[in-house]
Design an enzyme around this catalytic site. Sequence first.
Site, mmCIF file in Angstrom:
data_model
loop_
_atom_site.group_PDB
_atom_site.id
_atom_site.type_symbol
_atom_site.label_atom_id
_atom_site.label_comp_id
_atom_site.label_asym_id
_atom_site.label_seq_id
_atom_site.Cartn_x
_atom_site.Cartn_y
_atom_site.Cartn_z
ATOM 1 N N ASP A 106 -17.012 32.136 42.622
ATOM 2 C CA ASP A 106 -17.227 31.633 43.867
ATOM 3 C C ASP A 106 -18.713 31.394 44.213
ATOM 4 O O ASP A 106 -18.923 31.280 45.320
ATOM 5 C CB ASP A 106 -16.501 32.021 44.918
ATOM 6 C CG ASP A 106 -17.099 33.257 45.625
ATOM 7 O OD1 ASP A 106 -18.070 34.090 44.772
ATOM 8 O OD2 ASP A 106 -16.969 33.724 46.818
ATOM 9 N N GLU A 107 -19.542 31.457 43.538
ATOM 10 C CA GLU A 107 -20.859 31.581 43.647
ATOM 11 C C GLU A 107 -21.864 30.355 42.898
ATOM 12 O O GLU A 107 -21.457 30.504 41.620
ATOM 13 C CB GLU A 107 -21.721 32.919 43.236
ATOM 14 C CG GLU A 107 -22.471 33.499 44.212
ATOM 15 C CD GLU A 107 -22.639 34.888 43.709
ATOM 16 O OE1 GLU A 107 -23.992 35.053 43.854
ATOM 17 O OE2 GLU A 107 -21.896 35.410 43.551
HETATM 18 P P1 TTP Z 1 -17.230 37.650 47.235
HETATM 19 O O1 TTP Z 1 -17.983 36.486 47.120
HETATM 20 O O2 TTP Z 1 -18.208 38.707 47.058
HETATM 21 O O3 TTP Z 1 -16.505 37.929 48.399
HETATM 22 P P2 TTP Z 1 -15.802 37.024 49.445
HETATM 23 O O4 TTP Z 1 -15.912 35.425 48.954
HETATM 24 O O5 TTP Z 1 -14.371 37.294 49.262
HETATM 25 O O6 TTP Z 1 -16.473 36.949 50.678
HETATM 26 P P3 TTP Z 1 -17.609 36.549 51.323
HETATM 27 O O7 TTP Z 1 -17.150 35.830 52.229
HETATM 28 O O8 TTP Z 1 -18.354 37.870 51.846
HETATM 29 O O9 TTP Z 1 -18.420 35.926 50.317
HETATM 30 O O10 TTP Z 1 -16.150 37.383 46.027
HETATM 31 C C1 TTP Z 1 -15.586 36.414 45.601
HETATM 32 C C2 TTP Z 1 -14.285 36.620 45.438
HETATM 33 O O11 TTP Z 1 -14.362 37.428 44.061
HETATM 34 C C3 TTP Z 1 -13.304 37.214 46.184
HETATM 35 O O12 TTP Z 1 -12.791 36.341 47.021
HETATM 36 C C4 TTP Z 1 -12.482 38.321 45.477
HETATM 37 C C5 TTP Z 1 -13.282 38.415 44.069
HETATM 38 N N1 TTP Z 1 -13.540 39.919 44.122
HETATM 39 C C6 TTP Z 1 -13.224 40.697 43.216
HETATM 40 O O13 TTP Z 1 -12.239 40.267 42.495
HETATM 41 N N2 TTP Z 1 -13.441 41.890 42.972
HETATM 42 C C7 TTP Z 1 -14.420 42.516 43.782
HETATM 43 O O14 TTP Z 1 -14.898 43.514 43.663
HETATM 44 C C8 TTP Z 1 -15.172 41.431 44.932
HETATM 45 C C9 TTP Z 1 -16.176 42.102 45.836
HETATM 46 C C10 TTP Z 1 -14.735 40.162 44.993
HETATM 47 MG MG MG Z 2 -17.778 34.707 48.452
#
Ligand code: TTP
Ligand code: MG
Length: 352
Positions: A106-107
Amino acid sequence: MRTIMLIDMDYFFAACEEIKRPELKTRPTIVGADPKEGRGRGVVMTCNYVARKFGIHSAMPISTAYKIKPDAEYLPVDYSYYEKKSGEVLSIIREYSALVEQVSIDEFFADVSGKAGSYDEALSYAEQIKSAVREKAKLPCSIGISNTKLVAKMACEKAKPNGIKLVKPDEAKSFLAQLPVGELYGVGKKTEEKLEKMGYKTVGELAKASVMDLMDHFNAFGLELHNSANAIDESEVVENYEVKSISREFTFEHDTRKDDEITKEIKELSSQVGKDVAGRSLSYRVVTLKLRYGDFIEHLHSRSIRQTSNPEEIAKTAVELYRENVDSSKKIRKLGVRASGFTEYKNQKKLF
Ligand code: TTP
Ligand code: MG
């Protein structure tokens, strides 16, 4: 002057679930392990911001989340759907930037240097990308903008949720200076503790530390810390079409030593990995088995095999690794199976 954006999806897995069931938008929604009425094991993968208001967060034991909010929506992880949505987001970003690097599901980094002549233009360009992602993929994201990947990434953290933050090059050092060292990108728990003991609490203090002193304590990483704290980061946005590894994990309901139970699960995980590998037309060369014991000690066991696209080899190798390496005096808590060392076999065929 470079202009780099870091686009990170907000509460990604849970936001994807909200597309399937829009009524979840106003409900605390948690994606991860099954809470089993508080007896469940495993963790919260992520949750929407409605759930975060109650203090629930990623990596929290699912049983703790259940204690806080038993009536939240608890959903299992649907990787293939999230991967599909991630691919959609990537395609949308590619419409706006020719140079995109996917960092995780997601990045995404995008180098938009040629697209935005000024930082004001960069801001409105980011607005356009954010709207396009929202309209076409139906997903919210946040965007950090700066002249380095490091600061773009950290700006995005501050933009969350659903925001855009620009840090101009001449503001980068002061933006970082006020942050605690633990928030500096690349600084994990151990480094944070060490730095605090050395008397560096903020990134600003770290920026003024002598490089020699840092290198005495951290070797080459000391130089990196010095550069990061001073907002120096020359690294480029690099296109990455390839996947590096594919893995699946499973936590047992109860720690177990039963061979048949464990090998059955290794085969199941292998089959899931195998399907994913085959679906991407990849051939693989390395199989890794992760064993986490009841005492939380974790071991990785890897084996290189002949490059193959046969998914069966994953289970065969993983089970061999298990038989050869398991410490049978201990119970097992969690298993993981990973395939890596990929090449695309379609291309291989063409080559030969
Ligand atoms: P992130 O971008 O860290 O978190 P997020 O998108 O849920 O929240 P934010 O709004 O703070 O960005 O992680 C992306 C996805 O990856 C998240 O939806 C779930 C997954 N994930 C894991 O599988 N294991 C983990 O330890 C984390 C932090 C996230
Ligand atoms: Mg995220």
